[in-house]
Design an enzyme around this catalytic site. Structure first.
Site, PDB file in Angstrom:
ATOM      1  N   ASP A 145       0.743  -1.218   0.068  1.00  0.00           N
ATOM      2  CA  ASP A 145       0.008  -0.009   0.073  1.00  0.00           C
ATOM      3  C   ASP A 145       0.916   1.398   0.047  1.00  0.00           C
ATOM      4  OD1 ASP A 145      -2.349  -1.404   0.106  1.00  0.00           O
ATOM      5  OD2 ASP A 145      -2.112  -1.684   2.276  1.00  0.00           O
ATOM      6  N   HIS A 146       2.140   1.108   0.556  1.00  0.00           N
ATOM      7  CA  HIS A 146       2.870   2.248   0.733  1.00  0.00           C
ATOM      8  C   HIS A 146       4.212   2.038  -0.458  1.00  0.00           C
ATOM      9  CE1 HIS A 146       5.749   4.995   2.519  1.00  0.00           C
ATOM     10  NE2 HIS A 146       4.857   5.508   2.884  1.00  0.00           N
TER      11      HIS A 146
END
Lengths: 131, 161
Positions: free
Chosen positions: B33-34
């Protein structure tokens, strides 16, 4: 260190407070309170004490600024406020602070408001003089 | 997910300094997600990794009897992104230690390059200035944590348990 002037002490205190609280140099005046004017929270006091210890090569115990045997003593604290015997004890223990405003409404959770930049400078100055 | 952001200690000098390492892998959910097309280790989790390294160092200095809480991030600077496959090294040193608090300075390395600094203040919350009362059991250094620490202990470690 013992020969530092009050102005020199003030400058070093100012430096420590600017770094600890991310405030502008100009905000750090003698009469500025650490909490109301400079936005310090109780947790910042730990940081400030460490910075002062380092800057002046001194040791500061929590009891010197916040004597718990007074501030947590049921003989002195009634309904969250310090009674007159407690005020007397507090003045003896923390002689560098000006309690005149605090005394009007001595709520324990407002005790940090007592500490102005000037109080801190006085405190450091008397510590250095005693050293 | 277990909230432990380093894999092991490489060095532990009680009351003085500790070095912990973390291997960053794509098996970690958060990296997806990052960011979805460009995974990098979040700086916030590297601050957490340093806080855990330094916090355990501070806790051990009082034989894990205090509840050591991260009170303040004095400084956190990162100069480089950390990608999967890298090894992060957290080097924490106690600068000041009193009955009520501790300050630490920390250097962060990625594959031996210094990429950041994280300086922290910890509170021993039972000794703090507010006079508040906290639960008696040590919810920071829990039984589970102490068990894990015992399991890691090797002949070369000098951590007194």
């Amino acid at each position: 260190m013992a020969t530092m002037t009050r102005d020199e002490i003030f400058e070093k205190v100012r430096e420590s407070l600017v770094e600890a609280l991310s405030v502008d140099d100009s905000d750090v005046t003698e009469s500025a309170t650490l909490t109301r004017d400079l936005g310090a929270e109780s947790i910042d006091i730990l940081d400030i004490v460490f910075r002062l210890e380092k800057a002046f090569s001194i040791k500061i115990s929590q009891e010197e600024l916040m004597p718990r045997d007074v501030l947590s003593n049921p003989e002195y604290v009634v309904g969250g406020k310090l009674n007159s015997a407690g005020m007397t004890a507090l003045r003896e223990r923390v002689p560098d602070a000006d309690f005149s405003q605090f005394e009007a409404d001595p709520k324990i959770d407002k005790i940090l408001d007592v500490f102005t930049v000037g109080t801190i400078v006085n405190f450091v100055q008397s510590k250095l003089n005693r050293a | 997910m277990r909230w432990i952001w380093f894999d092991r200690f490489e060095e532990f000098q009680p009351g003085r300094m500790a070095v912990a390492v973390k291997n960053v892998t794509l098996a970690e959910d958060h990296l997806h997600d990052h960011f979805p097309d460009f995974p990098v280790m979040p700086a916030s989790l590297m601050i957490e990794g340093m806080a855990q390294t330094a916090g355990i160092l501070v806790g051990e200095a009082r034989n894990f009897s205090e509840k050591v809480i991260l009170a303040k991030i004095k400084r956190a600077v990162f100069h480089e992104a950390v990608r999967p496959g890298s090894k992060i090294r957290y080097e924490a040193t106690i600068e000041q230690l009193t009955d009520s608090a501790a300050s630490t300075v920390g250097r962060v390395f990625c594959d031996e390059r210094e990429i950041g600094q994280v300086d922290l203040v910890f509170s021993h919350i039972d000794q703090n200035m507010s006079g508040l009362r906290f639960p008696e059991e040590n919810f920071v250094f829990t039984e589970e944590f102490m068990g894990l620490l015992r399991g890691y202990r090797s002949a070369s470690d000098r951590v007194a348990l």
